[in-house]
Scaffold this motif. Structure first.
Motif, PDB file in Angstrom:
ATOM      1  N   ARG A  15      -0.677   9.317   5.026  1.00  0.00           N
ATOM      2  CA  ARG A  15      -1.212  10.671   4.957  1.00  0.00           C
ATOM      3  C   ARG A  15      -0.261  11.561   4.171  1.00  0.00           C
ATOM      4  NH1 ARG A  15      -0.180  15.151   7.791  1.00  0.00           N
ATOM      5  NH2 ARG A  15       1.215  13.954   9.088  1.00  0.00           N
ATOM      6  N   ILE A  16       1.030  11.432   4.459  1.00  0.00           N
ATOM      7  CA  ILE A  16       2.000  12.252   3.748  1.00  0.00           C
ATOM      8  C   ILE A  16       1.971  11.938   2.262  1.00  0.00           C
ATOM      9  CG2 ILE A  16       4.455  12.651   3.432  1.00  0.00           C
ATOM     10  CD1 ILE A  16       4.834  12.330   6.323  1.00  0.00           C
ATOM     11  N   MET A  58       8.304   1.392   8.409  1.00  0.00           N
ATOM     12  CA  MET A  58       7.475   0.839   9.468  1.00  0.00           C
ATOM     13  C   MET A  58       7.097  -0.600   9.178  1.00  0.00           C
ATOM     14  SD  MET A  58       5.947   1.124  12.262  1.00  0.00           S
ATOM     15  CE  MET A  58       5.575   2.738  12.855  1.00  0.00           C
ATOM     16  N   GLN A  66       0.567   7.930   9.367  1.00  0.00           N
ATOM     17  CA  GLN A  66       1.180   9.221   9.043  1.00  0.00           C
ATOM     18  C   GLN A  66       1.879   9.159   7.693  1.00  0.00           C
ATOM     19  OE1 GLN A  66       3.765   9.449  12.347  1.00  0.00           O
ATOM     20  NE2 GLN A  66       2.297  10.445  13.670  1.00  0.00           N
ATOM     21  N   ALA A 111       0.835  -1.202   0.000  1.00  0.00           N
ATOM     22  CA  ALA A 111       0.000   0.000   0.000  1.00  0.00           C
ATOM     23  C   ALA A 111       0.868   1.250   0.000  1.00  0.00           C
ATOM     24  CB  ALA A 111      -0.914   0.003   1.223  1.00  0.00           C
ATOM     25  N   PRO A 132      12.996   7.027   6.621  1.00  0.00           N
ATOM     26  CA  PRO A 132      12.087   6.860   7.728  1.00  0.00           C
ATOM     27  C   PRO A 132      10.745   6.224   7.387  1.00  0.00           C
ATOM     28  CG  PRO A 132      12.007   9.101   6.962  1.00  0.00           C
ATOM     29  CD  PRO A 132      12.986   8.410   6.106  1.00  0.00           C
ATOM     30  N   ARG A 145      11.160   6.644  12.743  1.00  0.00           N
ATOM     31  CA  ARG A 145      10.334   6.246  11.608  1.00  0.00           C
ATOM     32  C   ARG A 145       8.913   6.738  11.779  1.00  0.00           C
ATOM     33  NH1 ARG A 145      11.448   1.197  14.217  1.00  0.00           N
ATOM     34  NH2 ARG A 145      13.229   0.998  12.842  1.00  0.00           N
ATOM     35  N   TYR A 146       8.267   6.970  10.657  1.00  0.00           N
ATOM     36  CA  TYR A 146       6.899   7.430  10.659  1.00  0.00           C
ATOM     37  C   TYR A 146       5.965   6.277  10.985  1.00  0.00           C
ATOM     38  CZ  TYR A 146       7.242  12.151   8.826  1.00  0.00           C
ATOM     39  OH  TYR A 146       7.469  13.472   8.672  1.00  0.00           O
ATOM     40  N   ARG A 147       4.888   6.615  11.669  1.00  0.00           N
ATOM     41  CA  ARG A 147       3.841   5.636  11.901  1.00  0.00           C
ATOM     42  C   ARG A 147       3.141   5.405  10.577  1.00  0.00           C
ATOM     43  NH1 ARG A 147       0.440   8.059  16.184  1.00  0.00           N
ATOM     44  NH2 ARG A 147      -0.887   8.604  14.450  1.00  0.00           N
TER      45      ARG A 147
END
Lengths: 392, 430, 190
Positions: free
Chosen positions: B405-406, B237, B402, B161, B234, B397-399
């Motif tokens: 969303r980015i 995840m 998030q 995804a 980053p 690292r980004y969740r």
């Protein structure tokens, strides 16, 4: 399959209903809901902690912590050891910050016996305890950042922590479980060069905190991962008995060093940092500022260690009078309390430890409601638990 | 020498254009070997650089300064037991790493290392690259499914995804770069990779600086999206160790797992090459139009030799600084040999640079030109590789939400905006 | 037929001379047919999806042979890289075990076979009867400017509207409506 150890399928849903907080609307499992087990073997639970999560997709509806994997029966052991023999055991509870455990225990027994440690011993105690606070916060910072994904601060904080551990080793021979203090004072005189080492450490460490902050404080990814994550309000924190930086980050100005001064803390001039929102970011800022304030205390203490004996007038065999006492100190993780019941013999009748991590861990449930799984890891890190203390 | 070998030498088009299958095959083999070596070097560099960021040393024992570590790793992985879960679908389990590998390596057929140093200059080059790199997603999805286990499946779905979301932003950034190729007199752009670099040469400006800051923003969007495409920090995840879901390659062990890593590093090099080609002028040396005097040509042609000389000097210093005990004797000798090898290559390059310093069509001059093109290209790609490692060392690292969303709410609108502004500015300026 | 394409057809296709065309054609067409057979005969849905990917890639290769590189590239991006990923997502999220235990082929398969044979008879008769028409009706696409020609047909050229511009815009409007509909239907709250 039983959902919890208690066997009550509604345990999770009704866990904190008496606190009048949000509960999930339906106390039964929906088709989207999932019970997931985190731990006891898990890289991010800081020890052997088992967290049972009830999830809706990825959102956490409730948690239940199963503890006891590190229970060693410390309090029961205390009933079969003399007070002096029990002193090394307390270090093993919060093994990341062993010096403050010893401080709390020794002061509790001294209070029971109505003895006071001499001034020189108290200064040494303060210096070592504050160094220990910095070391504990550094360990917290490294592991917390690692859980959130930043690999590098771990190595920086552990490298700088080495200097503190070197001082401990030179002073009492041990780095981690120091057994630094004795009932009535300190056993070891400060070694030659102690003041120089501590002063050197202060000048070495001051730019390091700025280095850690430069890596994390204004980093947009760090902010997104920690702001508004794991919020606990001041009222909830007080209701749950949460203490330490977690409480202070929610805006409650309560620090035992100022509220119920012990070990001559009233002589030193320092601030209590408090936060506003009670989220992970505020707890991070509070602990960073606490490190700076600890440096301030150490600076004042090391500048003026008075001359004198280091051991008070304490008999060789410690037999406190019949009675009970509760004495608590501000350990790096919160309020560490010792409740000792003495029956006049050389061994305590009952010794109960109030570990800060144990009480703070209860707040995990409130903090992670509505967050995602990835945030659970961040929140466990931000409460700063040590399983040795939680399980004893 | 046979005709099919000789007829291509001296040509100014790629083997694909010239129809020379032998040299196309040669180029494919060279690229394959080169990418494999590059992946091993990248593995070593990642461990060393990460370690140095974290104030440690990294591998030091296997070979001097850990230089033989990737070989040891490859050997170990090959000798490991090949574990296949019993409930897993055998055929799909076997095929999944190959899909990722196919996708990552096929992109290299269009990557231009020079104006004729590519396997084939397809005139839909960039479209081909976008298409083939989107096949990598299939490999991941299939790998997660074939493991027949809950957590790898979730990790695979998340990874795919994420990759699909950032492909959109990547594609739009690429479109705005392609749009810039049409800002010339005739008004026609090109999708071919060599054509894009030649357009930058023609217009006298790297596209990253064109219509500043539009080119730069498009480049930044591509640079961020390519980190997310390759599942690197980053944005890693989906394969982080401290999360509950363990990643799509959990059930793969030994050589199969190393195929995934190979595919990942190859994809990193491939997308960096795309970024270099589209925005950073590909194989062109700095200031090809501004500093055109032969003296400048000569100075810039010394760079490859000087780089290797610098590396040799570093290796020699490392040899000198090694402890003098007999324990380190073998490592010292090894590092000295390596340093000598680098020095020899440096000498060779300097000789070629001097011998081919006039821009005629002698053999030495053509060699020099070819080496220079490849050198500048590889240098720019190496900068990107180092940036990948730097990101991993520095940032948390980004969740996952998030991250998504980015990709959709930040990258996509900005990419669209940059595209429209580029078109508008292009029409106004021309 | 249409002036735009004929003018393009007048240009000779640039690029590499074709190599071993019959071999490549039979290989690609054979791969397409065989993997299409795998699509409909596999019990496991994921195997079918993978076979479909091979089919789509073979068709992309066939487009390349017809001097339509842009269509080939778009086929890979959209079909193999987008739609098949979507298929795989859905297959994996749906209960697969149940469907693998069902009947593999429909009970009224003779009817299907008859329909397929009728279609094949139609194709064969068209090929045989109209064979003479093919060489001159066949539009020789220019490989070198394939992308530009498609762009001119879709977007227009030098101030004139292209032949398919209107249809293109309508189609994109339809897609926008579809996207909006999907978002509205699946969001929990707006």
């Amino acid at each position: 399959m039983s959902i919890s150890e208690k066997g009550n399928p509604n345990a999770l849903a009704n866990a904190v209903s008496n606190l009048d907080l949000d509960t999930p609307e339906k106390p039964y499992l929906d088709s989207n809901e999932l019970i997931i087990n985190m731990g006891p073997q898990h890289p991010a639970t800081h020890g052997v902690l088992r967290v049972i999560l009830k999830l809706d997709g990825e959102k956490v509806l409730g948690t239940e912590c199963v503890i006891g994997y590190l229970h060693r029966g410390v309090e029961k052991i205390a009933e079969n050891r003399t007070y002096t023999m029990f002193n090394p055991y307390v270090d093993r509870m919060d093994y990341c910050a062993a010096v403050s455990n010893g401080l709390g225990y020794c002061e509790a027994v001294e209070k029971l016996m109505n003895v006071e440690a001499p001034a020189r011993a108290q200064y040494i105690r303060v210096i070592l305890t504050e160094l220990n606070r910095i070391a504990s916060h550094q360990l917290w910072l490294g592991t917390h950042a690692l859980d959130i994904g930043a690999m590098t601060p771990l190595f920086y904080t552990f490298r700088d922590r080495e200097e503190i551990l070197k001082i401990f080793e030179r002073y009492c021979g041990a780095r981690l479980t120091t057994h630094a203090f004795r009932i009535g004072g300190c056993q070891y005189e400060t070694y030659a060069g102690f003041e120089k080492d501590v002063t050197n450490f202060l000048s070495f460490f001051a730019p390091k905190i700025d280095e850690y902050e430069a890596l994390l404080t204004t980093n947009r990814i760090w902010l997104e991962r920690t702001k508004n994550v794991g919020v606990i309000s001041a009222a909830d924190a007080i209701a749950l008995g949460v203490t330490g930086p977690v409480l202070r980050a929610s805006g409650v100005k309560w620090d035992l060093r100022k509220a119920q001064p012990y070990a001559n803390y009233s002589k030193f001039d320092f601030e209590i940092p408090i936060g506003e929102n009670g989220d992970t970011y505020d707890r991070y800022l509070v602990r960073m500022e606490e490190m700076r304030q600890s440096m301030r205390i150490i600076e004042q203490a090391v500048g003026g260690i008075p001359e004198g004996p280091i051991m008070g007038k304490v008999p060789k065999v410690i037999k406190p009078p019949v009675g009970e006492i509760y004495h608590s100190i501000e350990a790096p993780k919160g309020e560490l309390g010792y409740f000792i019941v003495s029956d006049g013999s050389t061994q305590p009748y009952r010794l109960r430890v109030r570990p800060p991590s144990f009480v703070n861990l209860q707040a995990l449930d409130i903090m992670v409601r509505g967050l995602l799984i990835a945030d659970v890891v961040a929140v466990i890190g931000t409460i700063d638990i040590v399983l040795g203390e939680v399980d004893r | 020498m046979p005709n099919f070998v000789m007829s291509y030498l001296g040509s100014t088009v790629t083997p694909g254009q010239a129809g020379n299958q032998f040299w196309a095959l040669m180029y494919v083999l060279i690229i394959f070997a080169g990418v494999s070596v590059a992946v091993m070097a990248m593995n070593w560099l990642e461990r060393k650089a990460l370690a140095h960021f974290q104030i440690r040393l990294g591998p030091m024992r296997v070979g001097p300064h850990g230089l033989l570590q990737p070989f040891a790793d490859a050997l170990k992985l090959m000798l490991k037991e090949d574990i296949i879960p019993t409930e897993a679908d055998q055929f799909v389990f076997w095929v999944a790493p190959l899909i990722g590998l196919l996708a990552s390596f096929t992109v290299y057929t269009v990557i231009p290392f020079g104006p004729s140093q590519a396997v084939s200059d397809m005139n839909i080059g960039i479209l081909f690259m976008l298409g083939v790199s989107s096949l990598a997603v299939l490999g991941i999805v299939v790998a997660g499914w074939a493991s027949n286990s809950h957590y790898p499946l979730i990790g695979a779905l998340r990874s795919s995804a994420q990759m699909v979301s950032y492909e959109v932003a990547m594609g739009l950034a690429v479109v705005s770069a392609v749009l810039m190729t049409s800002m010339n007199a005739s008004g026609t752009g090109t999708l071919s990779m060599i054509g894009i670099v030649q357009a930058q040469q023609q217009q006298g400006i790297w596209f990253i600086f064109k219509f500043f800051p539009l080119g730069f923003i498009a480049f930044a969007i591509f640079a961020i999206a390519m980190v997310a495409e390759t599942n690197r920090a980053p944005f890693d995840m989906a394969e982080a160790e401290s999360e509950l879901t363990a990643g799509y390659h959990t059930e793969y062990s030994g050589l199969r797992w190393s195929l995934f890593m190979l595919a990942e590093y190859a994809a990193m090099i491939a997308v960096s090459s795309i970024a270099v080609t589209l925005w950073l002028g590909g194989w062109m040396r700095p200031f090809p139009n501004l500093l055109q005097a032969p003296a400048w040509e000569f100075i810039f042609s010394l760079f490859p030799g000087l780089t290797f000389a610098g590396l040799a000097a570093i290796a020699f210093i490392g040899t000198a600084r090694m402890p003098a005990q007999s324990f380190f004797r073998v490592q010292r000798i090894g590092l000295a040999v390596f340093a000598a090898l680098l020095g020899f290559i440096a000498l060779l390059l300097l000789v070629i640079a001097v011998a081919g310093r006039t821009a005629d069509t002698s053999v030495a001059a053509r060699f020099r030109e070819g080496i220079d093109y490849v050198y500048w290209f590889v240098l720019k790609v190496a900068v990107f590789m180092y940036l990948f490692i730097w990101y991993r060392a520095t940032w948390p690292r980004y969740r996952f939400d998030q991250l998504m969303r980015i990709g959709w709410k930040v990258m996509l609108p900005i990419a669209l905006g940059v595209l429209m502004l580029t078109a508008i500015v292009g029409v106004i300026v021309s | 037929m249409n002036p735009a394409l004929n003018s393009a057809a007048a240009t000779m296709n640039t690029g590499m001379a074709p190599v071993a065309t019959p071999w490549f054609f039979y290989a690609l067409a054979g791969a397409a047919v065989i993997s299409a057979l795998f699509v409909i005969t596999r019990r496991n849905a994921v195997h079918s999806a993978l076979a479909l990917i091979v089919t789509l890639l073979s068709v992309a290769g066939l487009y390349l042979m017809l001097y339509a590189p842009f269509v080939a590239g778009v086929q890979i991006i959209v079909y193999a890289g987008g739609i098949m990923v979507l298929f795989l997502f859905v297959i994996m999220l749906v209960n697969v075990e149940r469907s693998s235990k069902e009947r593999q082929f429909n009970r009224i398969w003779p009817v299907g076979l008859a329909a397929a044979c009728a279609l094949m008879a139609l194709f064969v008769s068209a090929l045989v009867k109209g064979r003479a028409l093919f060489p001159e009706r066949l539009v020789k696409l220019s490989e070198g400017t394939n992308t530009q020609d498609i762009a001119k047909a879709l977007y227009g050229d030098a101030g004139r509207m292209g032949q398919y511009t209107f249809a293109f815009e309508i189609a994109s409007l339809l897609l926008l409506v579809a996207i909006l509909g999907a978002v509205i239907m699946t969001k929990k709250k707006i």
